[in-house]
Design a protein around this motif. Structure first.
Motif, PDB file in Angstrom:
ATOM      1  N   ILE A   1       0.842  -1.200   0.000  1.00  0.00           N
ATOM      2  CA  ILE A   1       0.000   0.000   0.000  1.00  0.00           C
ATOM      3  C   ILE A   1       0.874   1.246   0.000  1.00  0.00           C
ATOM      4  CG2 ILE A   1      -1.623   1.340   1.393  1.00  0.00           C
ATOM      5  CD1 ILE A   1      -2.878  -1.269   2.307  1.00  0.00           C
TER       6      ILE A   1
ATOM      7  N   HIS B   1      -6.484   5.318  -7.140  1.00  0.00           N
ATOM      8  CA  HIS B   1      -5.290   4.984  -7.915  1.00  0.00           C
ATOM      9  C   HIS B   1      -5.640   4.572  -9.347  1.00  0.00           C
ATOM     10  CE1 HIS B   1      -2.683   4.159  -4.091  1.00  0.00           C
ATOM     11  NE2 HIS B   1      -2.897   5.440  -4.309  1.00  0.00           N
ATOM     12  N   LEU B   2      -6.747   3.878  -9.548  1.00  0.00           N
ATOM     13  CA  LEU B   2      -7.167   3.516 -10.903  1.00  0.00           C
ATOM     14  C   LEU B   2      -7.480   4.769 -11.717  1.00  0.00           C
ATOM     15  CD1 LEU B   2      -9.448   0.398 -10.270  1.00  0.00           C
ATOM     16  CD2 LEU B   2      -7.169   0.436 -11.306  1.00  0.00           C
TER      17      LEU B   2
ATOM     18  N   TYR C   1      -2.204  -4.166  -8.598  1.00  0.00           N
ATOM     19  CA  TYR C   1      -3.649  -4.001  -8.696  1.00  0.00           C
ATOM     20  C   TYR C   1      -4.210  -4.978  -9.722  1.00  0.00           C
ATOM     21  CZ  TYR C   1      -3.905   0.145  -5.760  1.00  0.00           C
ATOM     22  OH  TYR C   1      -3.870   1.005  -4.698  1.00  0.00           O
TER      23      TYR C   1
ATOM     24  N   THR D   1     -16.419  -4.832   1.167  1.00  0.00           N
ATOM     25  CA  THR D   1     -15.691  -3.645   0.731  1.00  0.00           C
ATOM     26  C   THR D   1     -16.479  -2.363   0.984  1.00  0.00           C
ATOM     27  OG1 THR D   1     -16.577  -3.862  -1.510  1.00  0.00           O
ATOM     28  CG2 THR D   1     -14.469  -4.936  -1.046  1.00  0.00           C
TER      29      THR D   1
ATOM     30  N   LYS E   1      -8.114   2.199  -3.945  1.00  0.00           N
ATOM     31  CA  LYS E   1      -7.961   1.527  -5.232  1.00  0.00           C
ATOM     32  C   LYS E   1      -8.639   2.317  -6.334  1.00  0.00           C
ATOM     33  CE  LYS E   1      -8.677  -2.945  -7.502  1.00  0.00           C
ATOM     34  NZ  LYS E   1      -9.140  -4.347  -7.329  1.00  0.00           N
TER      35      LYS E   1
END
Length: 689
Positions: A524, A640-641, A580, A622, A637
């Motif tokens: 991370i 970052h995507l 990822y 999640t 996530k």
């Protein structure tokens, strides 16, 4: 005639050699031996001795004459060197239970103790006021005495039957003390000269005292902190085993409560099995809900499922008689059995919510812990508890509220008002927090992905500044926990990161402790250092490669994409940089109005004209419990995507399973081709970009 007279006189002289005709004694309760002993010589004893003089003192024989109970305990006691031959008189009024003593079990612990005495009395005139003291009431004794030593002093002056009253009085007094005072008083109790005498008397009386007195003695002894492996505790456990069939509902409640507080051992396990049998036989006869709950806690997680269901049915029958306290304690009782009764939990939840005001904080914590252990999720219950704490937050300590937030985070529940109020208090007084509290706060807020308007930055800086003061004392793992929490919140304190990135600390994290968890958190950190523009430092960390585990994307979504786009227009199981993974990738034009095939794409279209779409199939875990707010890792996530140029579509696995194929196709078509990703009215699924 002369010969008979001579024979009589000779026999009488022989008897007098070991039976004195005049001695002073003091009888102690139940005639048990203490230093001062009375020997009464009368005609009945003389006739008995003359008629059976040839046998003299017999070994291993029990005599029963008039009111005298005679027993001899042999040398095969558990405690070595103990040999006791006893002839004693037990008053009918004092002895509730006539039992012979089992010579196979030791009730004494003095090394080398050997007592030989005879006593017989059929005449009530022999018993004086000194020999028949008035029994003491433990409630009165607990009021008159102010310490445990006072009770022992009273016992040493004139003990009475049953001795359980002294033990119960001591525990009653101890309950009124503070923890520090209780610790000091217990030490004085163990050092008191009369304490060992009281323990011996409790063991001697165990087989003849009333069953409820026996169990109250065991309860008090355990609560007073007398070691479980001591002779006293183990003796009481063995006697309770022998007398367990005498237990009524009250005794069953006390026994269940005691066993729940004790560590597993052979005698405890046997008694627990006995309670299960009694509960199975008497469950429908139990009248008090408190007793039922005590039994539920005692039978434990290993109880047969049939017994658990029987106890559940009994509780459901008694729902109309539940008090507020009963409903609050039912969560803990079900958790102790590891039995999730949804109906019972739902009904008790309604009662807890309706009577939440004034509920002790400890009870609220126990309810949440039980819900966690039972995997029971009730939004209304959690919201009711959090609302109550939020409205009364000024009366609670910060540590108490933090403990509640930790449990709510573990349950996946995010209460925005309570977390906002707590954040304000932390900002106002960060110095009141220690290192452990700071790390816990960071974990809760990062895991639940909670931000509070413009105060989030101030909160993060206050936490970082407070934690920087502990840099010379914090362990490597705690430092990694804190930094990874900051990474999830998109905040990067340089002092903490520089300390963590030292070579020796990284090596320690990769070679000791929970290595798998450490590697996950370091990944991370590495991804954030590379992708987040707010991070001022980019460092390459040499981490172990991810294990190659085969992944199977959601089959229903794959079929829907095939039906909607056709093969060759999407990819499955796409592995991206920085460890990822996405379930499906679709490539479209920049306006997301047309899907582009993957074949010969580079030759036809430039990268600037392509919009990459990531389809993520996510489970319930999640999201926060309300299923509308993504938790920390999913939010990071998605962030970052987006940095990597993806448009993200979230597909809820639990919703997809309920839809027909045509509805799944409609949803994907709407999300892929729409200008913005929002929930539609026809299909209750969420997409976030």
């Amino acid at each position: 005639m002369m010969n008979r007279a001579n024979s009589f006189l000779w026999n009488l002289r022989q008897v007098s050699t070991f039976v004195p005709t005049s001695r002073t004694m003091r009888l102690y309760p139940l005639g048990f031996s203490r230093p001062r002993i009375v020997f009464s010589y009368n005609s009945n004893l003389r006739n008995l001795l003359l008629s059976d003089f040839g046998n003299r003192v017999q070994s291993s024989i029990r005599y029963l004459f008039q009111d005298a109970l005679v027993f001899k305990s042999r040398d095969d006691f558990q405690t070595k060197g103990v040999s006791t031959e006893t002839v004693l008189t037990v008053s009918r009024g004092l002895c509730p239970r006539r039992l012979s003593f089992d010579s196979k079990h030791s009730l004494f612990s003095d090394e080398g103790l050997k007592i030989n005495f005879h006593h017989e009395a059929s005449d009530e005139s022999v018993l004086t006021k000194e020999t028949k003291p008035t029994p003491v009431n433990y409630r009165k004794l607990s009021r008159e005495c102010s310490s445990l030593s006072d009770v022992l002093d009273t016992f040493s002056e004139a003990s009475t039957f049953p001795s359980s009253n002294y033990i119960s009085a001591m525990w009653t007094i101890a309950k009124r003390m503070s923890d520090d005072q209780k610790r000091i008083e217990k030490q004085l109790m163990f050092n008191h000269p009369a304490f060992s005498q009281l323990c011996e008397q409790v063991m001697r009386e165990a087989k003849i005292m009333h069953c409820d007195h026996l169990l109250f003695s065991l309860h008090a002894v355990v609560k007073l902190g007398i070691p479980q492996n001591s002779l006293l505790v183990q003796t009481l456990l063995r006697v309770v085993q022998e007398r367990i069939n005498e237990c009524d509902e009250k005794c069953l409640s006390v026994l269940s409560t005691v066993l729940e507080a004790m560590e597993p051992c052979k005698n405890v396990d046997v008694l627990r099995a006995g309670v299960r049998i009694l509960a199975d036989q008497q469950v429908w006869k139990i009248e008090r809900v408190f007793t039922l709950q005590a039994v539920m806690k005692c039978v434990g997680k290993d109880a047969p499922i049939a017994l658990k269901r029987k106890l559940e049915m009994k509780a459901l029958r008694e729902l109309d008689r539940f008090s507020d306290l009963n409903s609050q304690h039912m969560f803990e009782a079900l958790a102790a059995m590891n039995h999730r009764s949804i109906t019972l939990l739902n009904e008790c939840s309604k009662m807890v919510i309706g009577n939440i005001h004034g509920c002790p904080f400890k009870v609220l914590i126990n309810i949440l812990q039980s819900c966690r252990d039972l995997r029971y999720r009730n939004l209304d219950l959690f919201k009711g508890i959090a609302d109550y704490v939020a409205t009364t937050i000024d009366i609670w300590k910060l540590k108490q509220v933090l403990f509640l937030l930790i449990l709510l985070e573990d349950l996946g529940f995010r209460h925005t008002d309570l977390m906002d109020l707590f954040m304000k208090k932390v900002i106002d007084d960060p110095a009141s927090l220690n290192m452990k509290s700071i790390i816990s706060i960071l974990h809760v807020y990062s895991s639940l992905n909670h931000f509070y308007k413009c105060q989030t930055q101030e909160f993060q800086e206050a936490m970082a500044h407070s934690l920087t003061g502990y840099l010379h004392h914090i362990s490597s793992e705690n430092l990694l926990k804190a930094v990874s929490s900051f990474c999830l919140m998109n905040h990067f304190p340089l002092a903490l990161i520089n300390q963590l990135l030292q070579k020796d600390i990284i090596n320690e994290l990769l070679t000791s402790g929970d290595i798998e968890r450490n590697v996950h958190k370091l990944r991370i950190l590495a991804a954030c250092l590379k992708l987040d523009t707010s991070c001022p430092k980019a460092v390459d960390l040499a981490l172990p490669p991810l294990p190659s585990t085969p992944l199977s994307p959601n089959a229903k979504v794959a079929d829907a994409l095939s039906s909607l786009l056709g093969e060759g227009y999407f990819l499955r199981n796409v592995q991206l940089p920085h460890n990822y993974h996405i379930d499906f990738e679709v490539r479209m034009d920049i306006n997301r109005s047309q899907v582009l095939p993957f074949s010969h794409m580079d030759a036809v279209t430039s990268a600037a004209d392509i919009q990459r779409v990531a389809v993520l199939c996510v489970p319930r875990s999640t999201y926060c419990l309300d299923l509308t707010h993504p938790r920390g890792f999913l939010a990071m996530k998605m962030r970052h995507l987006k940095v990597m140029g993806f448009h993200v579509i979230l597909v809820h696995n639990w919703e997809i399973e309920r839809l027909q194929m045509k509805d799944v196709v409609t949803f994907l078509k709407t999300e892929l081709y729409s200008a913005e990703a929002f929930p539609t009215a026809d299909v209750n699924l969420q997409s976030t970009c």
